[in-house]
Design a protein around this motif. Structure first.
Motif, PDB file in Angstrom:
ATOM      1  N   LEU A  85      39.660  27.703  42.963  1.00 36.92           N
ATOM      2  CA  LEU A  85      38.984  28.291  42.090  1.00 36.92           C
ATOM      3  C   LEU A  85      38.322  29.529  42.091  1.00 36.92           C
ATOM      4  O   LEU A  85      37.750  30.250  41.141  1.00 36.92           O
ATOM      5  CB  LEU A  85      37.872  27.260  41.124  1.00 36.92           C
ATOM      6  N   ASP A 180      42.849  31.136  40.634  1.00 34.52           N
ATOM      7  CA  ASP A 180      41.561  31.567  41.128  1.00 34.52           C
ATOM      8  C   ASP A 180      40.849  32.057  39.599  1.00 34.52           C
ATOM      9  O   ASP A 180      41.397  32.780  38.745  1.00 34.52           O
ATOM     10  CB  ASP A 180      41.799  33.002  41.781  1.00 34.52           C
ATOM     11  N   GLU A 181      39.809  31.427  39.376  1.00 34.37           N
ATOM     12  CA  GLU A 181      38.959  31.662  38.124  1.00 34.37           C
ATOM     13  C   GLU A 181      37.717  32.470  38.581  1.00 34.37           C
ATOM     14  O   GLU A 181      36.740  32.759  37.694  1.00 34.37           O
ATOM     15  CB  GLU A 181      38.509  30.364  37.372  1.00 34.37           C
ATOM     16  N   PHE A 183      35.340  31.217  39.919  1.00 34.18           N
ATOM     17  CA  PHE A 183      34.335  30.517  39.320  1.00 34.18           C
ATOM     18  C   PHE A 183      33.421  29.668  40.436  1.00 34.18           C
ATOM     19  O   PHE A 183      34.046  29.055  41.475  1.00 34.18           O
ATOM     20  CB  PHE A 183      35.026  29.503  38.654  1.00 34.18           C
TER      21      PHE A 183
END
Length: 198
Positions: A85, A180-181, A183
């Motif tokens: 993430l 992939d955020e 985050f």
């Protein structure tokens, strides 16, 4: 504990806390007000043979650039929050360009249920006959990221090591990369978002 183990010292890699003649690696845990002063002390210890290598944690490109501009000894590792993430793509490239190892802490996203139950990761786990945790760790290692998953469960520890009998295809790597955020599960401070657009 180290002495009681009976193992030769040269066969062990010690990062900190061990009452020995030297350490293999010492990390600056977090950027603070006097990073250069701290690094200077560590470099002196390195030059005196008390440290075999110096690393940093939680340092962004600007902070690393300041260190490399002021010292002869380049950090060998930057230990930073990295999971599927938060993949740290830009910082990863910077580290690779400067021959600094990208070490992921919390590579399994602190056990976040949304990761272990993510449909893409579950699909890949079924495809490769491995767990979602193994898929996440294999993805990171295939990107040349060192992983340090934390577990007290012996079965999980064994599974976390058993990730080198398969490899994700280029298409499957791309599927995970798309997760992939940017985050942070750990709530990094604003100084660490200078490298955003990872």
């Amino acid at each position: 504990m180290v002495k009681e183990s009976g193992l030769p010292r040269e066969e062990l890699f010690i990062t900190t806390k061990a009452g020995l003649d030297y350490f293999d690696l010492m990390l600056i845990h977090w950027p603070m007000q006097d990073d250069l002063g701290t690094y200077r002390v560590l470099e002196e210890a390195y030059q005196a043979g008390k440290l075999r290598s110096i690393g940093v944690s939680n340092s962004n490109r600007a902070q690393l650039g300041e260190i490399t501009a002021n010292f002869q000894t380049v950090p060998v590792v930057d230990q930073i929050e990295t999971c599927v993430l938060r993949q740290q793509t830009k910082l990863h490239q910077y580290l690779a360009d400067h021959q600094i190892v990208h070490e992921a802490w919390s590579p399994l996203g602190e056990g976040a249920g949304r990761l272990f139950n993510h449909p893409v990761l579950k699909d890949l786990a079924a495809k490769y006959d491995h767990t979602t945790a193994q898929v996440m760790l294999r993805y990171l290692t295939q990107r040349q990221i060192m992983v340090i998953p934390r577990s007290t469960n012996p079965a999980h520890m064994a599974a976390n090591i058993n990730i080198f009998d398969f490899a994700l295809t280029a298409a499957d790597l791309a599927r995970v990369q798309a997760l992939d955020e940017k985050f942070s599960l750990s709530g990094w401070p604003s100084s660490m978002t200078l490298d955003e657009d990872y």
